[in-house]
Scaffold this motif. Sequence first.
Motif, PDB file in Angstrom:
ATOM      1  N   GLY A 123       0.793  -1.224   0.000  1.00 18.92           N
ATOM      2  CA  GLY A 123       0.000   0.000   0.000  1.00 18.92           C
ATOM      3  C   GLY A 123       0.825   1.274   0.000  1.00 18.92           C
ATOM      4  O   GLY A 123       0.277   2.359  -0.187  1.00 18.92           O
ATOM      5  N   ASP A 124       2.134   1.158   0.212  1.00 22.44           N
ATOM      6  CA  ASP A 124       3.001   2.343   0.283  1.00 22.44           C
ATOM      7  C   ASP A 124       3.252   2.875  -1.131  1.00 22.44           C
ATOM      8  O   ASP A 124       4.256   2.565  -1.764  1.00 22.44           O
ATOM      9  CB  ASP A 124       4.315   1.974   0.971  1.00 22.44           C
ATOM     10  N   ASN A 179       3.946   5.923  -2.284  1.00 22.33           N
ATOM     11  CA  ASN A 179       5.024   6.887  -2.526  1.00 22.33           C
ATOM     12  C   ASN A 179       6.397   6.398  -2.054  1.00 22.33           C
ATOM     13  O   ASN A 179       7.382   7.106  -2.192  1.00 22.33           O
ATOM     14  CB  ASN A 179       4.698   8.241  -1.882  1.00 22.33           C
ATOM     15  N   GLY A 180       6.448   5.208  -1.486  1.00 26.19           N
ATOM     16  CA  GLY A 180       7.737   4.626  -1.103  1.00 26.19           C
ATOM     17  C   GLY A 180       8.418   5.283   0.063  1.00 26.19           C
ATOM     18  O   GLY A 180       9.627   5.149   0.240  1.00 26.19           O
ATOM     19  N   ASP A 181       7.664   5.957   0.935  1.00 29.49           N
ATOM     20  CA  ASP A 181       8.282   6.629   2.078  1.00 29.49           C
ATOM     21  C   ASP A 181       8.394   5.743   3.318  1.00 29.49           C
ATOM     22  O   ASP A 181       8.842   6.193   4.370  1.00 29.49           O
ATOM     23  CB  ASP A 181       7.529   7.919   2.415  1.00 29.49           C
ATOM     24  N   GLY A 182       7.987   4.493   3.197  1.00 26.26           N
ATOM     25  CA  GLY A 182       8.094   3.576   4.330  1.00 26.26           C
ATOM     26  C   GLY A 182       6.947   3.666   5.315  1.00 26.26           C
ATOM     27  O   GLY A 182       6.982   3.039   6.369  1.00 26.26           O
ATOM     28  N   VAL A 183       5.920   4.442   4.973  1.00 29.53           N
ATOM     29  CA  VAL A 183       4.739   4.602   5.830  1.00 29.53           C
ATOM     30  C   VAL A 183       3.502   4.441   4.947  1.00 29.53           C
ATOM     31  O   VAL A 183       3.439   5.017   3.859  1.00 29.53           O
ATOM     32  CB  VAL A 183       4.718   5.997   6.501  1.00 29.53           C
ATOM     33  N   VAL A 184       2.538   3.673   5.429  1.00 33.90           N
ATOM     34  CA  VAL A 184       1.271   3.554   4.710  1.00 33.90           C
ATOM     35  C   VAL A 184       0.273   4.438   5.449  1.00 33.90           C
ATOM     36  O   VAL A 184      -0.238   4.072   6.508  1.00 33.90           O
ATOM     37  CB  VAL A 184       0.790   2.084   4.652  1.00 33.90           C
ATOM     38  N   ASP A 185       0.033   5.626   4.883  1.00 35.10           N
ATOM     39  CA  ASP A 185      -0.871   6.575   5.548  1.00 35.10           C
ATOM     40  C   ASP A 185      -2.332   6.231   5.219  1.00 35.10           C
ATOM     41  O   ASP A 185      -2.609   5.299   4.467  1.00 35.10           O
ATOM     42  CB  ASP A 185      -0.526   8.017   5.180  1.00 35.10           C
ATOM     43  N   ALA A 186      -3.245   7.003   5.786  1.00 35.82           N
ATOM     44  CA  ALA A 186      -4.679   6.732   5.632  1.00 35.82           C
ATOM     45  C   ALA A 186      -5.110   6.772   4.166  1.00 35.82           C
ATOM     46  O   ALA A 186      -5.909   5.947   3.721  1.00 35.82           O
ATOM     47  CB  ALA A 186      -5.490   7.725   6.453  1.00 35.82           C
ATOM     48  N   GLU A 222      -3.244   6.115   1.532  1.00 36.10           N
ATOM     49  CA  GLU A 222      -2.710   4.929   0.868  1.00 36.10           C
ATOM     50  C   GLU A 222      -3.489   3.675   1.273  1.00 36.10           C
ATOM     51  O   GLU A 222      -3.753   2.802   0.441  1.00 36.10           O
ATOM     52  CB  GLU A 222      -1.223   4.768   1.183  1.00 36.10           C
ATOM     53  N   LYS A 223      -3.863   3.588   2.540  1.00 35.35           N
ATOM     54  CA  LYS A 223      -4.693   2.464   2.985  1.00 35.35           C
ATOM     55  C   LYS A 223      -6.029   2.460   2.254  1.00 35.35           C
ATOM     56  O   LYS A 223      -6.515   1.418   1.830  1.00 35.35           O
ATOM     57  CB  LYS A 223      -4.925   2.523   4.503  1.00 35.35           C
ATOM     58  N   GLY A 224      -6.610   3.646   2.116  1.00 32.49           N
ATOM     59  CA  GLY A 224      -7.873   3.760   1.400  1.00 32.49           C
ATOM     60  C   GLY A 224      -7.737   3.367  -0.061  1.00 32.49           C
ATOM     61  O   GLY A 224      -8.619   2.711  -0.622  1.00 32.49           O
ATOM     62  N   ALA A 225      -6.631   3.757  -0.677  1.00 36.46           N
ATOM     63  CA  ALA A 225      -6.391   3.420  -2.081  1.00 36.46           C
ATOM     64  C   ALA A 225      -6.227   1.907  -2.260  1.00 36.46           C
ATOM     65  O   ALA A 225      -6.683   1.340  -3.250  1.00 36.46           O
ATOM     66  CB  ALA A 225      -5.155   4.151  -2.600  1.00 36.46           C
ATOM     67  N   ALA A 226      -5.573   1.269  -1.291  1.00 31.73           N
ATOM     68  CA  ALA A 226      -5.385  -0.182  -1.375  1.00 31.73           C
ATOM     69  C   ALA A 226      -6.692  -0.913  -1.108  1.00 31.73           C
ATOM     70  O   ALA A 226      -6.937  -1.993  -1.649  1.00 31.73           O
ATOM     71  CB  ALA A 226      -4.301  -0.624  -0.394  1.00 31.73           C
ATOM     72  N   GLY A 227      -7.527  -0.328  -0.255  1.00 26.95           N
ATOM     73  CA  GLY A 227      -8.837  -0.907   0.020  1.00 26.95           C
ATOM     74  C   GLY A 227      -8.775  -2.227   0.776  1.00 26.95           C
ATOM     75  O   GLY A 227      -7.777  -2.562   1.423  1.00 26.95           O
ATOM     76  N   GLY A 228      -9.848  -2.971   0.645  1.00 23.02           N
ATOM     77  CA  GLY A 228      -9.979  -4.239   1.356  1.00 23.02           C
ATOM     78  C   GLY A 228      -9.025  -5.317   0.890  1.00 23.02           C
ATOM     79  O   GLY A 228      -8.821  -6.315   1.581  1.00 23.02           O
ATOM     80  N   SER A 275       4.423  -6.441  -5.745  1.00 21.67           N
ATOM     81  CA  SER A 275       5.340  -5.863  -6.752  1.00 21.67           C
ATOM     82  C   SER A 275       4.982  -4.439  -7.184  1.00 21.67           C
ATOM     83  O   SER A 275       5.905  -3.665  -7.467  1.00 21.67           O
ATOM     84  CB  SER A 275       5.486  -6.785  -7.962  1.00 21.67           C
ATOM     85  N   PRO A 276       3.716  -4.043  -7.238  1.00 28.41           N
ATOM     86  CA  PRO A 276       3.460  -2.643  -7.604  1.00 28.41           C
ATOM     87  C   PRO A 276       4.014  -1.632  -6.583  1.00 28.41           C
ATOM     88  O   PRO A 276       4.137  -0.452  -6.877  1.00 28.41           O
ATOM     89  CB  PRO A 276       1.931  -2.551  -7.638  1.00 28.41           C
ATOM     90  N   TYR A 277       4.349  -2.112  -5.387  1.00 31.84           N
ATOM     91  CA  TYR A 277       4.833  -1.212  -4.332  1.00 31.84           C
ATOM     92  C   TYR A 277       6.353  -1.204  -4.192  1.00 31.84           C
ATOM     93  O   TYR A 277       6.882  -0.518  -3.322  1.00 31.84           O
ATOM     94  CB  TYR A 277       4.172  -1.563  -3.010  1.00 31.84           C
ATOM     95  N   TYR A 278       7.044  -1.959  -5.056  1.00 27.22           N
ATOM     96  CA  TYR A 278       8.502  -1.885  -5.045  1.00 27.22           C
ATOM     97  C   TYR A 278       8.895  -0.534  -5.644  1.00 27.22           C
ATOM     98  O   TYR A 278       8.408  -0.152  -6.702  1.00 27.22           O
ATOM     99  CB  TYR A 278       9.128  -3.026  -5.853  1.00 27.22           C
ATOM    100  N   HIS A 279       9.784   0.158  -4.984  1.00 26.82           N
ATOM    101  CA  HIS A 279      10.245   1.457  -5.445  1.00 26.82           C
ATOM    102  C   HIS A 279      11.747   1.383  -5.689  1.00 26.82           C
ATOM    103  O   HIS A 279      12.552   1.907  -4.922  1.00 26.82           O
ATOM    104  CB  HIS A 279       9.923   2.553  -4.416  1.00 26.82           C
TER     105      HIS A 279
END
Length: 190
Positions: free
Chosen positions: A103-104, A106-113, A115-121, A185-189
């Motif tokens: 879900g990260d 932007n690759g900043d090492g934090v999954v913010d709200a 990003e969590k919403g974008a990843a969804g269920g 894999s889509p979250y590899y930066h």
Amino acid sequence: MTDKVLYRTVAAISIVVFALVVLLNRKVIPGPAVVPSFAYFLPKLNAILNGTCSVLLVVSLFFIKYKQIQIHKTLNFIAGCLSTVFLLSYVLFHYLAPETLYGDLNGDGVVDAMEKGAAGGIRFVYFAILGTHILLAAVVLPLVLLSFYRGFAMQVQRHKKLVRWTFPIWLYVTVTGVIVYLMISPYYHF
């Protein structure tokens, strides 16, 4: 080899491998300051190795059903070798590269709200697959080692009893390894 020596050897190997994976995953042993360029290919290699093992395991089952013991042994030996290469590659990647979070964006090492919403269920699906994959990967190593020993020593009845558990767990671990790679894999930066 006596059963006592066999069990102790398998336990020792399994504990060392598990401890090494945990230490590297938790970054207890710090990796290099600069990640080597080849490290970014390792997750894809790991998925290829897992997928190949999945196919080999299914084909091996086919051959043993038709009493083709030597082909069965050869395919399992190849699957075991590829799983060993996978394990080395997996450990190397987790030593060299920073952790990737599902879900990260932007690759900043934090999954913010956001990003969590974008990843969804699907995050929960990912974590359910990942959790069972990790748990069963830890369980399967001693089962595979014991199954290999029993099979190659031609202790057929003991081998059959053991692989009733080993085969589905090993197959699940290899298949879910590919699924986990495809999902993360889509979250590899890199």
